[in-house]
Design an enzyme around this catalytic site. Structure first.
Site, short mmCIF file in Angstrom:
data_model
loop_
_atom_site.label_atom_id
_atom_site.label_comp_id
_atom_site.label_asym_id
_atom_site.label_seq_id
_atom_site.Cartn_x
_atom_site.Cartn_y
_atom_site.Cartn_z
CB CYS A 269 9.64 -7.91 2.82
SG CYS A 269 8.87 -8.23 1.31
CD GLU A 270 2.58 -7.74 4.87
OE1 GLU A 270 2.23 -8.41 6.15
OE2 GLU A 270 1.55 -6.93 4.33
CG HIS A 271 4.61 -6.82 -0.08
ND1 HIS A 271 5.01 -5.47 0.28
CD2 HIS A 271 3.31 -6.78 0.16
CE1 HIS A 271 3.79 -5.06 0.88
NE2 HIS A 271 2.94 -5.57 1.11
CG HIS A 272 8.98 -9.11 -2.55
ND1 HIS A 272 8.83 -7.76 -2.21
CD2 HIS A 272 8.97 -9.29 -3.64
CE1 HIS A 272 8.43 -7.19 -2.86
NE2 HIS A 272 8.34 -7.80 -4.05
CD GLN B 274 11.65 0.67 7.14
OE1 GLN B 274 11.85 0.12 5.96
NE2 GLN B 274 12.01 1.79 7.58
CG HIS C 242 13.10 -3.15 2.42
ND1 HIS C 242 11.75 -3.61 2.95
CD2 HIS C 242 13.19 -2.02 3.24
CE1 HIS C 242 11.40 -2.96 3.97
NE2 HIS C 242 12.12 -1.91 4.29
CB CYS D 255 12.11 -7.24 -1.85
SG CYS D 255 11.66 -5.88 -0.74
ZN LIG Z 1 9.38 -6.96 -0.31
#
Ligand SMILES: [Zn+2]
Length: 205
Positions: free
Chosen positions: A90-93, A131, A159, A161
């Site tokens: 995941c690119e956010h976390h 995703q 996920h 995260c």
């Molecule tokens: Zn994430």
């Protein structure tokens, strides 16, 4: 540059091939660890190797995967490759998300070597992702390469995260889909796809 809607952004970032292991060492320090203790001595190098593998999709392109494996075929029945396992980040976390993808298309004059579809999934999964985009990139790529009557992709994922932090909903899954052409326009096509992928029993047992 923002990608046009309906086009796949093929990212080839300038790679700084300098080692990222020193950054990993720095990171270990900053989280309060002692990078010199035995178990961590080689961790920066191992972590770099792992990260390079998990993001190796940046170094891959669709053309070299497909590599001419397109065959003229008068088949007009739906082709479904289901339960393709994938692992992404995941690119956010920068935490993993993983699950299965079901890919279907309705051929128009040509088919693609079946093993190519999981490799296309891997190429996009081994990049920093969300995703929804992963699902669309797979669909748009099959659409561009094969120009079929339609493409359908369903992605079910969990996920880390969500599972390990914050909400800690450990059993919640996320489903995304992308339907193009006949899969978008015709309910019967969509329903056929859904019934084929929801059939859990193995057809040969
Ligand atoms: Zn994430």
């Amino acid at each position: 540059m923002k990608p046009k809607r309906g086009s796949v952004q093929v990212i080839t970032p300038q790679r700084d091939q300098e080692s990222i292991a020193p950054l990993m060492q720095e990171l270990l320090l900053k989280i309060g660890e002692d990078p010199s203790r035995e178990g961590l001595v080689r961790t920066p190098e191992r972590a770099e190797k792992a990260l390079r593998f998990l993001t190796s999709g940046y170094q891959t392109d669709v053309e070299s995967i497909v590599n001419g494996a397109l065959f003229a075929e008068k088949c007009d029945e739906m082709v479904v490759v289901k339960d393709i396992e994938f692992y992404s980040m995941c690119e956010h976390h920068l935490l993993p998300f993983f699950g299965t993808m079901h890919v279907a298309y309705l051929p128009k004059d040509k088919v693609i070597g079946l093993s190519k579809i999981p490799r296309i999934v891997d190429m996009f999964a081994r990049r920093l992702q969300v995703q929804e985009r992963l699902t669309h990139e797979v669909a748009e790529t099959i659409n561009r390469v094969l120009q079929p009557k339609g493409v359908g992709v369903i992605c079910e994922a969990r996920h880390f995260c969500m599972m390990m932090r914050g909400v800690e909903k450990q059993h919640s899954g996320t489903i995304t889909s992308a339907m193009l052409g006949a899969f978008r326009k015709r309910k019967e096509t969509r329903d056929e796809f859904l019934s084929l992928v929801s059939r859990r029993n193995h057809p040969f047992t």
